[in-house]
Design an enzyme around this catalytic site. Structure first.
Site, PDB file in Angstrom:
ATOM      1  N   SER A  20       1.019  -1.121  -0.228  1.00 27.88           N
ATOM      2  CA  SER A  20      -0.265   0.011  -0.369  1.00 27.88           C
ATOM      3  C   SER A  20       0.711   1.314   0.241  1.00 27.88           C
ATOM      4  O   SER A  20       0.292   2.752   0.153  1.00 27.88           O
ATOM      5  CB  SER A  20      -0.820   0.201   1.343  1.00 27.88           C
ATOM      6  OG  SER A  20      -0.395  -0.786   2.480  1.00 27.88           O
ATOM      7  N   THR A  50     -41.046  26.336  -8.659  1.00 26.22           N
ATOM      8  CA  THR A  50     -41.444  24.525  -8.406  1.00 26.22           C
ATOM      9  C   THR A  50     -41.586  24.292  -9.413  1.00 26.22           C
ATOM     10  O   THR A  50     -42.280  24.845 -10.381  1.00 26.22           O
ATOM     11  CB  THR A  50     -42.786  24.300  -7.069  1.00 26.22           C
ATOM     12  OG1 THR A  50     -43.258  25.086  -8.033  1.00 26.22           O
ATOM     13  CG2 THR A  50     -42.924  25.684  -5.854  1.00 26.22           C
ATOM     14  N   SER A 100     -16.021  25.691 -27.256  1.00 25.50           N
ATOM     15  CA  SER A 100     -16.314  24.666 -27.887  1.00 25.50           C
ATOM     16  C   SER A 100     -15.363  24.946 -29.413  1.00 25.50           C
ATOM     17  O   SER A 100     -14.673  25.806 -29.970  1.00 25.50           O
ATOM     18  CB  SER A 100     -17.383  24.552 -28.460  1.00 25.50           C
ATOM     19  OG  SER A 100     -17.545  23.789 -29.692  1.00 25.50           O
ATOM     20  N   LYS A 103     -19.564  29.265 -28.619  1.00 24.13           N
ATOM     21  CA  LYS A 103     -20.372  28.221 -27.633  1.00 24.13           C
ATOM     22  C   LYS A 103     -19.544  29.015 -26.355  1.00 24.13           C
ATOM     23  O   LYS A 103     -18.026  29.159 -26.135  1.00 24.13           O
ATOM     24  CB  LYS A 103     -20.040  26.948 -27.621  1.00 24.13           C
ATOM     25  CG  LYS A 103     -21.448  26.107 -28.357  1.00 24.13           C
ATOM     26  CD  LYS A 103     -22.008  26.603 -28.040  1.00 24.13           C
ATOM     27  CE  LYS A 103     -22.395  24.939 -26.458  1.00 24.13           C
ATOM     28  NZ  LYS A 103     -22.254  24.147 -26.960  1.00 24.13           N
ATOM     29  N   ASN A 151     -19.405  26.985 -22.378  1.00 25.56           N
ATOM     30  CA  ASN A 151     -19.857  26.708 -21.943  1.00 25.56           C
ATOM     31  C   ASN A 151     -19.019  26.213 -20.051  1.00 25.56           C
ATOM     32  O   ASN A 151     -17.850  26.561 -20.137  1.00 25.56           O
ATOM     33  CB  ASN A 151     -18.925  24.827 -22.147  1.00 25.56           C
ATOM     34  CG  ASN A 151     -19.538  24.793 -23.965  1.00 25.56           C
ATOM     35  OD1 ASN A 151     -20.191  24.648 -24.131  1.00 25.56           O
ATOM     36  ND2 ASN A 151     -18.430  23.891 -24.704  1.00 25.56           N
ATOM     37  N   GLU A 176     -20.743  21.742 -14.226  1.00 25.22           N
ATOM     38  CA  GLU A 176     -20.742  20.691 -14.802  1.00 25.22           C
ATOM     39  C   GLU A 176     -20.131  19.088 -14.380  1.00 25.22           C
ATOM     40  O   GLU A 176     -20.029  18.344 -14.034  1.00 25.22           O
ATOM     41  CB  GLU A 176     -20.423  20.517 -16.367  1.00 25.22           C
ATOM     42  CG  GLU A 176     -21.718  21.407 -17.701  1.00 25.22           C
ATOM     43  CD  GLU A 176     -21.646  21.337 -18.674  1.00 25.22           C
ATOM     44  OE1 GLU A 176     -22.565  22.223 -19.050  1.00 25.22           O
ATOM     45  OE2 GLU A 176     -20.666  20.731 -18.956  1.00 25.22           O
ATOM     46  N   TYR A 187      -9.271  -6.917  13.706  1.00 25.24           N
ATOM     47  CA  TYR A 187      -9.078  -6.113  12.072  1.00 25.24           C
ATOM     48  C   TYR A 187      -8.367  -7.279  10.608  1.00 25.24           C
ATOM     49  O   TYR A 187      -8.217  -8.220  10.336  1.00 25.24           O
ATOM     50  CB  TYR A 187      -7.464  -5.705  12.464  1.00 25.24           C
ATOM     51  CG  TYR A 187      -6.648  -5.007  10.653  1.00 25.24           C
ATOM     52  CD1 TYR A 187      -6.500  -3.919  10.205  1.00 25.24           C
ATOM     53  CD2 TYR A 187      -5.274  -5.919  10.213  1.00 25.24           C
ATOM     54  CE1 TYR A 187      -5.739  -3.572   9.395  1.00 25.24           C
ATOM     55  CE2 TYR A 187      -5.141  -5.156   8.701  1.00 25.24           C
ATOM     56  CZ  TYR A 187      -5.503  -4.161   8.515  1.00 25.24           C
ATOM     57  OH  TYR A 187      -4.794  -3.801   7.005  1.00 25.24           O
ATOM     58  N   GLN A 208      -7.120  -1.923   4.471  1.00 21.48           N
ATOM     59  CA  GLN A 208      -6.179  -1.146   3.487  1.00 21.48           C
ATOM     60  C   GLN A 208      -7.103  -0.181   2.805  1.00 21.48           C
ATOM     61  O   GLN A 208      -6.208   0.172   2.049  1.00 21.48           O
ATOM     62  CB  GLN A 208      -5.268  -2.148   2.655  1.00 21.48           C
ATOM     63  CG  GLN A 208      -4.292  -1.321   2.319  1.00 21.48           C
ATOM     64  CD  GLN A 208      -2.808  -2.144   2.096  1.00 21.48           C
ATOM     65  OE1 GLN A 208      -1.989  -2.493   2.967  1.00 21.48           O
ATOM     66  NE2 GLN A 208      -2.313  -3.059   0.327  1.00 21.48           N
ATOM     67  N   LYS A 255      -7.912   3.282   1.857  1.00 19.63           N
ATOM     68  CA  LYS A 255      -7.577   4.543   2.029  1.00 19.63           C
ATOM     69  C   LYS A 255      -7.645   5.271   0.818  1.00 19.63           C
ATOM     70  O   LYS A 255      -7.753   6.859   0.528  1.00 19.63           O
ATOM     71  CB  LYS A 255      -5.636   4.728   2.502  1.00 19.63           C
ATOM     72  CG  LYS A 255      -5.633   4.037   3.650  1.00 19.63           C
ATOM     73  CD  LYS A 255      -4.510   4.283   3.781  1.00 19.63           C
ATOM     74  CE  LYS A 255      -4.489   3.559   5.391  1.00 19.63           C
ATOM     75  NZ  LYS A 255      -5.242   2.208   5.169  1.00 19.63           N
TER      76      LYS A 255
HETATM   77  N1  ARG Z   1      -1.496  -0.814   5.547  1.00 20.47           N
HETATM   78  C1  ARG Z   1      -2.249  -1.298   6.543  1.00 20.47           C
HETATM   79  C2  ARG Z   1      -3.265  -0.834   6.056  1.00 20.47           C
HETATM   80  O1  ARG Z   1      -3.494  -0.282   5.778  1.00 20.47           O
HETATM   81  C3  ARG Z   1      -1.144  -1.420   7.930  1.00 20.47           C
HETATM   82  C4  ARG Z   1      -1.686  -2.482   8.939  1.00 20.47           C
HETATM   83  C5  ARG Z   1      -1.377  -3.842   7.904  1.00 20.47           C
HETATM   84  N2  ARG Z   1      -1.377  -5.010   9.424  1.00 20.47           N
HETATM   85  C6  ARG Z   1      -1.556  -6.256   9.217  1.00 20.47           C
HETATM   86  N3  ARG Z   1      -1.973  -6.978   9.696  1.00 20.47           N
HETATM   87  N4  ARG Z   1      -1.435  -6.980   8.005  1.00 20.47           N
HETATM   88  O2  ARG Z   1      -4.239  -1.476   6.860  1.00 20.47           O
END
Ligand code: ARG
Length: 499
Positions: A65, A197, A319, A325, A327, A332, A359, A364, A367
Site C-alpha cells: 500500500s 417549483t 467549443s 459556445k 460552456n 458541470e 482487523y 487497507q 485509503k
Molecule cells: N497497510 C495496512 C493497512 O492499511 C497496515 C496494517 C497492516 N496490518 C496487518 N496485520 N497486515 O491497513
C-alpha cells in the site's frame, strides 16, 4: 549457488512484472541492487521465520500500500513519537532509546519532506518503510519502537490523525465558500427573480434569498463534519493487534500528546472499525450533492434561454467546433464529480459490511477512496468560492422572468383572504382572473381595477401594492422569508456567526 540462482529468478520476475504491471499499478519496480535485497531480507524478517519461501512478486505488488499510504507519513511519525515518549516515561524502553528514536524520526521526516526518502514497495506500507529506515539509522533502539504496538492500532491512529487534519481544512474551505455566498447574496438582497417549483415560475423571490438557501445547506454540511471529527477523536493506540498489550502502557498520556479527546474503549473496535471514514464520506457526498444542485442552477441560469447570470470566462471553456459556445465546465464537473464521491461512500460501506472482528486486510482499501474524497471536495470548495466571485447578474432578465407566469397570483388570493374570503374561494377567484389575464396576454398587475373587480368586489385600489413583484417579496418579512430586510438580517447574523 542456490542463492545466486534465486536472485536471478527474482531479477527475471521483476523484469517481467515491470512490463506487465506498469500500466495497472504504476509501481516503481527497481532492478534489485545489493541494498534492495538487504531490504528484502529485513522486510521479510518481520514475519519470515514462519515462512519457507518469499512472498510471490505479484502478491507483493498486490498487497503493498506504500504507493498511496505514504501520504500518512507525517502522522505515522507523530504517532511514533508519542508512543516512544510514553514507552520511555513508563520505563518500557530507556531514555537513550527515546532520544535516539526522536533524532532518527526527525531525520526521516526531513528526508520525506525534501523528497529524499527512498520508498520501497518491498517494505509493503508506510509503517514498515519508516520503521526499517529508523532501524538502519539507529539500530536496536529503532527495533524497540514497535514494543506494545501493532500496525493495526498504528494505522487506525494514522488515519484518524490524517482525517482530523483534513477535516479542519475542509471546514475552513466550507467557511470560505460561505463567505463568498454571503458577498453575492448581500449584493443581491433586493434583486428579484422568479422562485420555481417543478422548474416552473412559482412566486417572486430575491436572488439573495435564493443564494442563502445554499448557505444554510453548507452550514449543516460543516456541522456534520464537526460532529464526525468530535466522535472520531479517540485514540486507538494501545489496542495493539486486537487484544491490547501486556506492557504497562499509558494510553491517556499518548492521547494527550496527540490531542485526542480520549482513548478508544474497546481494543477490538479500535483496530477494526472504520465508521469515521464512512461518516466523512457520507458528509462529503451530501456536500457534493448540495454543490451539484447549485451547479445545476448555475448551468441553467447561464444558458442563453435563461440569461440570468454570466460566469466569468476563466471558469468556462469554448467549443472546438462551435465558435459561439461558452460552456460552464466547472459547475458541470462539480455535478459530475458528485458521482465519484457518492461512489467512494458506497465503496467504504461495502468494504466494512462483511468484516468479522477484528482487523482484516480489507481495511487497507479504505485509503484510496478516502484520499480521493478529500481531494475532490477540497478542490471543489476552493474553486467554487472563486467562481462565485466571478458571477455577474442580469437583473433585467431575472425580473422579466419573474413577471411571466403570474408569479403574484398567490398574493392576490392572500389579499382576498385578508379581506374575509375563505382561502379555497379566493383560490378559485384568482384562477379565473389568471385565465382572463392569460387570454388578454397581460400580467395580473396589468389588469385595470374594473377588470379585476369582475372577479370580486372585495378588490380595491390597494391591490396593486401586492400584485407588484416588490410588494410580493416585501410582504414575506417573517424569519426565513424572502423580504429584502429579512435577507439582509440573515446575512448579518450569518457573518457574525462565521467571524
Ligand atoms: N497497510 C495496512 C493497512 O492499511 C497496515 C496494517 C497492516 N496490518 C496487518 N496485520 N497486515 O491497513
Amino acid at each position: 549457488m542456490t542463492n545466486i540462482c534465486c536472485k536471478y529468478i527474482i531479477i527475471k520476475q521483476n523484469f517481467t512484472i515491470t512490463i506487465i504491471l506498469k500500466p495497472i499499478y504504476n509501481v516503481q519496480t527497481k532492478k534489485p541492487s545489493t541494498e534492495n535485497s538487504s531490504k528484502d531480507n529485513t522486510a521479510a524478517k518481520a514475519w519470515s521465520g514462519r515462512f519457507s519461501e518469499p512472498v510471490a512478486e505479484l502478491v507483493k505488488q498486490y498487497t503493498a500500500s506504500v504507493n498511496f499510504d505514504k501520504r500518512l507519513a507525517t502522522f505515522d511519525i507523530q504517532g511514533s513519537l508519542a508512543h516512544a515518549q510514553m514507552l520511555g516515561a513508563q520505563g518500557i524502553i530507556s531514555a537513550e532509546d527515546v532520544i535516539a528514536i526522536e533524532h532518527g524520526l526527525a531525520e526521516i521526516s526531513a528526508e520525506i519532506q525534501t523528497g529524499k526518502f527512498d520508498w520501497s514497495v518491498d517494505l509493503e506500507d508506510v509503517h514498515l518503510n519508516i520503521e526499517k529506515r529508523l532501524t538502519d539509522k539507529i539500530g536496536d533502539a529503532g527495533k524497540r519502537l514497535h514494543t506494545g504496538r501493532s500496525r493495526n492500532d498504528q494505522v487506525a491512529t494514522d488515519v484518524r490523525l490524517w482525517l482530523r487534519a483534513t477535516m479542519d481544512e475542509v471546514l475552513h474551505a466550507i467557511q470560505q465558500l460561505q463567505l463568498s455566498i454571503l458577498d453575492l447574496a448581500e449584493a443581491h438582497a433586493e434583486t428579484i427573480m422568479p422562485g420555481f417549483t417543478h422548474l416552473q415560475v412559482a412566486q417572486p423571490v430575491t436572488f439573495g434569498h435564493h443564494l442563502m438557501a445554499y448557505f444554510e445547506m453548507l452550514k449543516r454540511d460543516a456541522g456534520r463534519f464537526a460532529d464526525t471529527r468530535k466522535r472520531m477523536n479517540q485514540l486507538p493506540l494501545g489496542a495493539a493487534a486486537l487484544a491490547g498489550t501486556s506492557y504497562p502502557i499509558d494510553r491517556e498520556r499518548v492521547a494527550r500528546l496527540l490531542e485526542f479527546d480520549g482513548v478508544c474503549q474497546n481494543s477490538l473496535d479500535a483496530v477494526s472499525d472504520r465508521d469515521f471514514t464512512i461518516e466523512f464520506a457520507a458528509g462529503a457526498a451530501l456536500l457534493m450533492t448540495h454543490l451539484s444542485r447549485f451547479s445545476e442552477e448555475l448551468i441553467l441560469w447561464s444558458s442563453p434561454r435563461f440569461g440570468f447570470i454570466d460566469i466569468a470566462d476563466r471558469f468556462c471553456t469554448g467549443s472546438s467546433i462551435m465558435p459561439q459556445k461558452k460552456n460552464p465546465d466547472v459547475p458541470e464537473l462539480v455535478r459530475g464529480k458528485t458521482g465519484r464521491v457518492n461512489g467512494h461512500l458506497i465503496a467504504l460501506l461495502t468494504l466494512m459490511k462483511s468484516q468479522p472482528l477484528a482487523y482484516n486486510k480489507d481495511n487497507q482499501e479504505d485509503k484510496e477512496p478516502l484520499f480521493d474524497t478529500a481531494d475532490t471536495i477540497l478542490v471543489t470548495l476552493r474553486i467554487y468560492a472563486d467562481m462565485l466571485r466571478g458571477i455577474s447578474v442580469n437583473k433585467a432578465n431575472m425580473r422579466q422572468a419573474a413577471l411571466e407566469g403570474f408569479s403574484t397570483a398567490t398574493d392576490l388570493a392572500d389579499y382576498l383572504v385578508k379581506k374575509g374570503m375563505p382561502f379555497r374561494d379566493a383560490h378559485e377567484v384568482v384562477a379565473q382572473a389568471v385565465r382572463f389575464a392569460a387570454n388578454a396576454g397581460k400580467d395580473l398587475a396589468e389588469l385595470s381595477l374594473t377588470e379585476l373587480q369582475r372577479f370580486s368586489d372585495m378588490i380595491d385600489e390597494d391591490i396593486y401594492k401586492v400584485l407588484t413583484l416588490e410588494g410580493s417579496v416585501a410582504s414575506r418579512k417573517h424569519t426565513g422569508g424572502t423580504a429584502p430586510e429579512q435577507v439582509k438580517r440573515a446575512i448579518r447574523e450569518a457573518r457574525d456567526k462565521l467571524a
